[in-house]
Design a protein around this motif. Structure first.
Motif, short mmCIF file in Angstrom:
data_model
loop_
_atom_site.label_atom_id
_atom_site.label_comp_id
_atom_site.label_asym_id
_atom_site.label_seq_id
_atom_site.Cartn_x
_atom_site.Cartn_y
_atom_site.Cartn_z
N ARG A 155 27.72 42.99 26.47
CA ARG A 155 28.30 42.26 25.32
C ARG A 155 27.95 42.95 24.01
NH1 ARG A 155 26.21 36.77 27.51
NH2 ARG A 155 27.90 36.21 28.92
N ARG A 158 30.13 45.86 23.59
CA ARG A 158 31.49 45.42 23.23
C ARG A 158 31.58 45.06 21.75
NH1 ARG A 158 35.42 44.23 21.41
NH2 ARG A 158 37.38 43.45 22.28
N LEU A 166 34.79 45.82 27.84
CA LEU A 166 33.80 45.25 28.77
C LEU A 166 34.57 44.61 29.92
CD1 LEU A 166 31.00 44.13 29.63
CD2 LEU A 166 31.39 42.24 28.00
N SER A 167 34.32 45.09 31.13
CA SER A 167 35.00 44.50 32.29
C SER A 167 33.98 43.93 33.25
CB SER A 167 35.82 45.56 33.03
OG SER A 167 37.11 45.66 32.48
N PHE A 168 34.27 42.71 33.75
CA PHE A 168 33.41 42.10 34.75
C PHE A 168 33.95 42.43 36.14
CE2 PHE A 168 32.41 39.64 31.01
CZ PHE A 168 31.02 39.63 31.06
N VAL A 169 33.04 42.90 36.99
CA VAL A 169 33.42 43.19 38.37
C VAL A 169 32.99 41.99 39.20
CG1 VAL A 169 33.13 44.75 40.32
CG2 VAL A 169 33.18 45.66 37.98
N TYR A 170 34.00 41.27 39.67
CA TYR A 170 33.75 40.00 40.37
C TYR A 170 32.92 40.22 41.64
CZ TYR A 170 34.76 35.95 43.30
OH TYR A 170 34.65 34.86 44.12
N ARG A 180 31.11 46.63 45.04
CA ARG A 180 32.58 46.61 44.88
C ARG A 180 33.05 48.03 44.55
NH1 ARG A 180 35.37 42.53 42.95
NH2 ARG A 180 37.07 43.80 43.73
N ALA A 183 36.75 48.56 43.32
CA ALA A 183 37.01 47.97 41.99
C ALA A 183 36.45 48.88 40.91
CB ALA A 183 36.39 46.58 41.91
N PHE A 201 48.88 48.09 32.06
CA PHE A 201 49.19 48.27 33.48
C PHE A 201 50.52 48.99 33.63
CE2 PHE A 201 46.09 44.84 33.90
CZ PHE A 201 45.34 45.32 34.95
N GLN B 143 38.08 30.25 44.62
CA GLN B 143 36.71 30.44 44.14
C GLN B 143 36.64 31.56 43.10
OE1 GLN B 143 34.06 30.68 47.54
NE2 GLN B 143 34.36 28.51 48.01
N GLU B 144 37.38 32.63 43.33
CA GLU B 144 37.41 33.69 42.31
C GLU B 144 38.05 33.18 41.02
OE1 GLU B 144 38.90 37.63 43.35
OE2 GLU B 144 39.37 38.00 41.24
N GLU B 147 35.60 31.24 38.99
CA GLU B 147 34.64 32.12 38.28
C GLU B 147 35.30 32.75 37.05
OE1 GLU B 147 31.54 32.45 38.93
OE2 GLU B 147 31.18 32.11 41.07
N ARG B 151 34.28 32.11 33.11
CA ARG B 151 33.97 33.27 32.26
C ARG B 151 34.85 33.25 31.02
NH1 ARG B 151 29.65 36.66 32.35
NH2 ARG B 151 29.71 36.61 34.61
N GLU B 155 32.74 33.41 27.61
CA GLU B 155 32.43 34.77 27.17
C GLU B 155 32.73 34.91 25.68
OE1 GLU B 155 30.86 36.60 29.28
OE2 GLU B 155 30.66 38.19 27.80
N PRO B 156 31.76 35.39 24.90
CA PRO B 156 31.99 35.47 23.45
C PRO B 156 32.89 36.62 23.02
CG PRO B 156 29.78 36.25 24.00
CD PRO B 156 30.37 35.72 25.26
N GLN B 157 33.01 37.62 23.86
CA GLN B 157 33.79 38.81 23.51
C GLN B 157 34.99 38.95 24.45
OE1 GLN B 157 33.19 40.87 20.92
NE2 GLN B 157 31.38 39.72 20.29
N PRO B 158 36.05 39.61 24.01
CA PRO B 158 37.15 39.91 24.94
C PRO B 158 36.62 40.70 26.14
CG PRO B 158 37.79 40.41 22.68
CD PRO B 158 36.31 40.12 22.65
N PHE B 159 37.21 40.48 27.30
CA PHE B 159 36.72 41.17 28.49
C PHE B 159 37.84 41.45 29.47
CE2 PHE B 159 36.96 37.75 31.65
CZ PHE B 159 36.98 36.60 30.86
N GLY B 160 37.53 42.30 30.45
CA GLY B 160 38.44 42.56 31.56
C GLY B 160 37.86 41.95 32.83
N TRP B 161 38.69 41.84 33.85
CA TRP B 161 38.26 41.22 35.12
C TRP B 161 38.74 42.08 36.28
CZ3 TRP B 161 35.11 37.16 36.14
CH2 TRP B 161 35.13 36.62 37.44
N GLU B 162 37.78 42.66 37.00
CA GLU B 162 38.12 43.47 38.17
C GLU B 162 37.78 42.63 39.40
OE1 GLU B 162 39.63 46.31 37.91
OE2 GLU B 162 39.40 46.62 35.75
N GLY B 163 38.76 41.83 39.83
CA GLY B 163 38.49 40.91 40.93
C GLY B 163 39.02 41.43 42.26
N TYR B 168 42.65 41.61 35.39
CA TYR B 168 43.09 41.55 33.99
C TYR B 168 42.26 42.53 33.20
CZ TYR B 168 45.15 37.12 35.42
OH TYR B 168 45.87 36.15 36.07
N THR B 170 42.50 42.43 29.69
CA THR B 170 42.29 41.83 28.36
C THR B 170 42.34 40.31 28.47
OG1 THR B 170 43.51 43.73 27.48
CG2 THR B 170 43.02 41.95 25.95
#
Lengths: 209, 347
Positions: A155, A158, A166-170, A180, A183, A201, B143-144, B147, B151, B155-163, B168, B170
């Motif tokens: 964070r 970012r 910043l990307s979250f890896v689930y 992962r 990913a 994309f 469930q994903e 989550e 988030r 989440e306080p900042q913009p983020f991506g999601w690699e699920g 996503y 953005t």
């Protein structure tokens, strides 16, 4: 990218003025300099995948010593051109993030992208001020199950780095690439290829023509 | 014990066709419109009568529930009632864009001055057919999605999601929810292996349409798993959704219900092979001989006592049942509110 055959890592040694470091290298293409975690683990499978499209050079600085990240960065910025590496992406894993950040700050003319995986670094006032000096577009990957402090570090990146995603890896913990692999490899490959435009994309959404 | 009114928004016109999907031609346009007016009137009544919350849910292609988009009806409710909580139980995540769901619920929370409660669900077995979803993956997708939504709200900042199922680059949700850090979230425990997820993530547990013995079993498991995760659920962390019918006397209630039954397997009106394929990893569906709560006020208070003992702290009660008219539902609600609610507050 993710389907590329993992390449075999070959060892080498780089000698700069006051530094003699071992590295592993594989692949060809745009170079990526990697600083693994301080336990020396090299995330073989991830680097192998990246080496399908890039020249990957992973430094083993696990021996530690008293040399600071800035000193390492200064030495490597002198030494890397001797390996034919003048402009490159730099990637830091966990505690290796401090080395990658130092490299991005000390040699901004050499670094075109910065990638941090599960970053861990002391969040001192100096470190925070340094983040604002990073000029390279940055990607930070953090696992959603990581409780090591990487989320907070991510964070901060970012917020402070000029262009940072910043990307979250689930469902990944601190060992993000082990948890992962695909990913991580896919998003890093997209970022290496497209830089900050990796957020666009390009996969077709057409089902049938 | 808290009392919720589950507004099914069931089609107000006559219908006997159990086919799913039900042909749209059977929906009389005026009756569809009347359904919405009556459902809103019923919601206002529930608020006036002192129900703690009113709930809506998402189902598709059927006269049983005319809220395929529960957010729209919940949005209307936010502007009409000012006291009861509004429970969106719940959006079906395998059929949704979870970021959009996070955005819409955040809107609802600010529109309702922070009165939103939410349960994310995977849908009934047939609903995977609605917008393409693999029945074997709906639990993991849900469930994903949960989550990701949590988030997106925090989440306080913009983020991506690699699920695994969502990707996503953005995400940056505005507005933020009024409730901090976010509205109360429940997770389904209808299948025993879903219970640990709710406990591990410190979410409420939502159960529906199951016998008392199963409720107790699920709540016990939830408490065990919560203890492992280092916390202890409160009564308000467990909600149970069911059908109920209350009349002045047991005899009157019995007469009103008659021999009508609800067979959840037949609701989908599908052959065995199709149903088996759609069930994936789910628990068996139940045949309901009579509403879960049923009888005169005294009998119903006793039944609620048993529900409370099983660990449920919030009831989410639908007053619909085959053969029960809209007017009978209203009378049942009034009887419940005046004769039952005052006696269950202290349970």
């Amino acid at each position: 990218m993710a389907d590329a055959t993992p390449a075999e890592m070959k060892p080498g040694t780089l000698e700069a003025d006051g530094l003699r470091v071992h590295y592993l290298e594989a692949g060809s293409g745009e170079p990526v300099v990697v600083f693994p975690d301080r336990d020396g683990e090299l995330f073989d499978s991830l680097l192998g995948k990246l080496a399908g499209c890039n020249r990957v050079i992973a430094f083993d600085l696990s021996a530690g010593g008293t040399i600071t990240p800035r000193d390492v960065a200064a030495e490597l910025s002198q030494g890397l051109p001797r390996l034919g590496v003048d402009r490159y992406a730099v990637m830091g894993v966990a505690h290796g993030a401090a080395l990658a950040l130092a490299q991005a700050i000390v040699a901004p003319e050499q670094i075109d992208k910065l990638i941090l995986l599960s970053p861990r670094f002391a969040q001192s006032a100096e470190a925070v001020a340094n983040l604002a000096q990073v000029k390279a577009p940055t990607l930070v990957l953090v696992g959603t199950r990581d409780t090591s402090g990487s989320v907070e570090a991510g964070r901060l990146c970012r917020e402070k780095i000029r262009v940072c995603h910043l990307s979250f890896v689930y469902d990944a913990g601190q060992a993000i690439a082990a948890d992962r692999l695909e990913a991580c490899a896919d998003s890093i490959a997209d970022f290496l290829e497209q830089g900050e435009q990796f957020i666009i994309f390009r996969e077709s959404q057409m089902i049938r023509p | 014990m808290k009392a919720g009114f589950f507004n099914t928004v069931a089609y107000a016109g006559p219908w006997t066709n159990n086919a799913w999907p039900t042909p749209p031609v059977l929906c009389d346009r005026e009756a569809g419109s009347r359904t919405m007016r009556q459902a809103m009137d019923q919601t206002l009544l529930a608020d006036e009568l002192g129900f703690d919350w009113v709930s809506v849910s998402e189902h598709h292609y059927s006269p049983r529930i005319l809220t395929p988009s529960p957010m729209i009806f919940a949005g209307a409710i936010t502007q009409r009632i000012k006291r009861a909580k509004i429970a969106v139980l719940g959006p079906l995540l395998p059929l949704s864009n979870p970021v959009r769901v996070a955005e819409e619920l955040a809107m609802l929370d600010v529109m309702s001055e922070g009165r939103i409660v939410v349960l994310f669900l995977r849908g009934t077995p047939n609903e995977v057919l609605v917008y393409r979803a693999n029945p074997d993956e709906t639990r993991d997708v849900t469930q994903e999605g949960v989550e990701l939504i949590l988030r997106a709200w925090t989440e306080p900042q913009p983020f991506g999601w690699e699920g695994r199922y969502f990707n996503y680059r953005t995400v940056s949700v505005w507005p933020r929810t009024l409730q901090e850090p976010h509205p109360p979230v429940f997770s389904s425990g209808n299948t025993p292996d879903s219970v640990p997820f709710a406990a591990r993530r410190r979410l409420g547990l939502a159960l529906s349409f199951m016998p008392l013995s199963s409720i107790k079993q699920r709540v016990d498991l939830y408490r065990e798993e919560a203890a492992k995760a280092g916390w202890e659920p409160a009564a308000d962390d467990v909600v149970y959704r069911f059908f109920g019918h209350v009349a002045e006397t047991d005899e009157e209630a019995r007469k009103n219900i008659g021999d009508n039954k609800v067979d959840l397997r037949r609701i989908f009106a599908m052959n065995e092979a199709m149903l088996k394929k759609l069930m994936g990893n789910r628990a068996e569906l139940q045949m309901m001989e009579k509403p879960f709560l049923f009888g005169g006020p005294a009998a119903v208070v006793d039944q609620i006592g048993a529900l409370r003992e099983a660990g449920v702290g919030i009831m989410d009660m639908a007053f619909t049942w085959p053969g029960i008219s809209y007017e009978q539902q209203l009378r049942s609600m009034e009887c419940f509110a005046s004769r039952v609610i005052p006696q269950i507050r202290a349970l």
